[in-house]
Write a protein that holds these residues in place. Structure first.
Motif, PDB file in Angstrom:
ATOM      1  N   MET A 113      28.434  84.568  78.766  1.00  0.00           N
ATOM      2  CA  MET A 113      27.380  85.254  78.025  1.00  0.00           C
ATOM      3  C   MET A 113      26.430  85.901  79.025  1.00  0.00           C
ATOM      4  O   MET A 113      25.544  85.275  79.578  1.00  0.00           O
ATOM      5  CB  MET A 113      26.627  84.268  77.137  1.00  0.00           C
ATOM      6  N   LYS A 114      26.664  87.190  79.300  1.00  0.00           N
ATOM      7  CA  LYS A 114      25.888  87.867  80.333  1.00  0.00           C
ATOM      8  C   LYS A 114      24.950  88.930  79.788  1.00  0.00           C
ATOM      9  O   LYS A 114      24.035  89.342  80.486  1.00  0.00           O
ATOM     10  CB  LYS A 114      26.847  88.509  81.341  1.00  0.00           C
ATOM     11  N   GLU A 115      25.191  89.382  78.571  1.00  0.00           N
ATOM     12  CA  GLU A 115      24.453  90.543  78.089  1.00  0.00           C
ATOM     13  C   GLU A 115      24.232  90.443  76.590  1.00  0.00           C
ATOM     14  O   GLU A 115      25.057  89.885  75.864  1.00  0.00           O
ATOM     15  CB  GLU A 115      25.250  91.817  78.420  1.00  0.00           C
ATOM     16  N   ILE A 124      18.390  92.192  79.946  1.00  0.00           N
ATOM     17  CA  ILE A 124      19.520  91.433  79.388  1.00  0.00           C
ATOM     18  C   ILE A 124      20.509  92.325  78.642  1.00  0.00           C
ATOM     19  O   ILE A 124      21.515  91.835  78.143  1.00  0.00           O
ATOM     20  CB  ILE A 124      19.040  90.308  78.458  1.00  0.00           C
ATOM     21  N   ASN A 140      13.835  86.804  77.808  1.00  0.00           N
ATOM     22  CA  ASN A 140      14.961  86.092  78.420  1.00  0.00           C
ATOM     23  C   ASN A 140      15.046  84.651  77.941  1.00  0.00           C
ATOM     24  O   ASN A 140      16.135  84.111  77.757  1.00  0.00           O
ATOM     25  CB  ASN A 140      14.825  86.115  79.946  1.00  0.00           C
ATOM     26  N   GLU A 152      18.362  82.420  76.513  1.00  0.00           N
ATOM     27  CA  GLU A 152      18.967  81.361  77.326  1.00  0.00           C
ATOM     28  C   GLU A 152      19.631  80.230  76.542  1.00  0.00           C
ATOM     29  O   GLU A 152      20.671  79.707  76.970  1.00  0.00           O
ATOM     30  CB  GLU A 152      17.918  80.794  78.290  1.00  0.00           C
ATOM     31  N   ALA A 199      23.528  79.869  76.029  1.00  0.00           N
ATOM     32  CA  ALA A 199      24.478  79.419  77.046  1.00  0.00           C
ATOM     33  C   ALA A 199      25.234  78.180  76.569  1.00  0.00           C
ATOM     34  O   ALA A 199      26.339  77.895  77.044  1.00  0.00           O
ATOM     35  CB  ALA A 199      23.748  79.129  78.353  1.00  0.00           C
TER      36      ALA A 199
END
Length: 245
Positions: free
Chosen positions: A1-3, A43, A112, A116, A119
């Motif tokens: 999950m990066k974006e 993000i 952000n 988080e 994740a």
């Protein structure tokens, strides 16, 4: 999950503050300030989901992206769901972040922080809260309280949200801040649900998710963004920016 795809719902029909998204704040429309904070979070792409061509033009004049959505939506969640289908019909983004269009001072770190908790694959929705530090805020029903159980670090699991002063007893109280990071599947599920009994009673949309068994985790942040709902709020915001600048 990066974006994530960051969507900012914005509408003109605010009864207490007409044309709210376009109010001039330090030389820029308020909605542009929100867009810049979303972009600074880094993000993913940020898009304004609006119901009026004037908002779209203001965003595009500032170099941003906006999409037109129906003026008939009853909630920001419905608006961002339509925008998601317009902006990302192929499902590239697994996370959709809903950032309110009337929080021009929200810090990128707070954006952000809502992202988080996802994740953890067990979490459906991420959001944020901040500690209430005034007696007035503890009893004010406009300060929505997050009732949580701690997990690790600054992350907590939401048990309930309420306008009441809760929980009772010694200890901190936390104000929920309405920034939501949805898994795409969770948002798709959420918008199909009818309003739930506790949602109707408390007038808090997030309770619909809890009542349906979705998991919401909440990150604790230090700052509380100033919501802009009245002319007095606008003057406080301008004074704050003048002091800071």
């Amino acid at each position: 999950m990066k974006e994530a795809l960051v969507l900012i719902p914005s509408r003109m029909a605010a009864t207490r503050l007409p044309d709210k998204p376009l109010i001039d704040i330090a030389g820029k429309p308020m909605i542009v300030h929100v867009l810049r904070q979303a972009e600074a979070a880094g993000i993913g792409p940020a898009v304004v989901a609006c119901d009026d061509e004037r908002i779209k033009q203001a965003v595009e004049a500032a170099g941003g992206k906006a999409v037109m959505t129906s003026p008939d939506h009853h909630s920001g969640s419905d608006r961002i769901f339509e925008a998601m289908k317009l902006v990302d019909p192929d499902g590239r983004f697994d996370v959709i972040l809903n950032l309110q269009g009337d929080t021009p001072l929200i810090e990128p770190d707070a954006v952000n922080a809502a992202f988080e908790p996802l994740a953890d694959p067990a979490v459906d929705i991420g959001t944020i809260m901040t500690e209430i530090r005034t007696e007035e805020g503890r009893s004010d029903p406009s300060f929505v309280k997050a009732v949580v159980t701690p997990l690790s670090g600054r992350r907590n699991r939401a048990l309930y949200f309420t306008r009441a002063t809760a929980p009772t007893g010694d200890g901190p109280l936390y104000q929920h801040i309405g920034v939501y990071a949805y898994r795409r599947a969770a948002l798709e599920r959420f918008v199909t649900l009818p309003p739930s009994p506790l949602e109707i009673r408390e007038k808090l949309e997030q309770l619909r998710a809890l009542e349906d068994g979705m998991r919401i985790d909440v990150s604790l942040v230090d700052s509380a963004p100033m919501d802009i709902n009245t002319p007095a709020d606008v003057e406080r915001l301008r004074a704050r920016l003048e002091t800071a600048g």
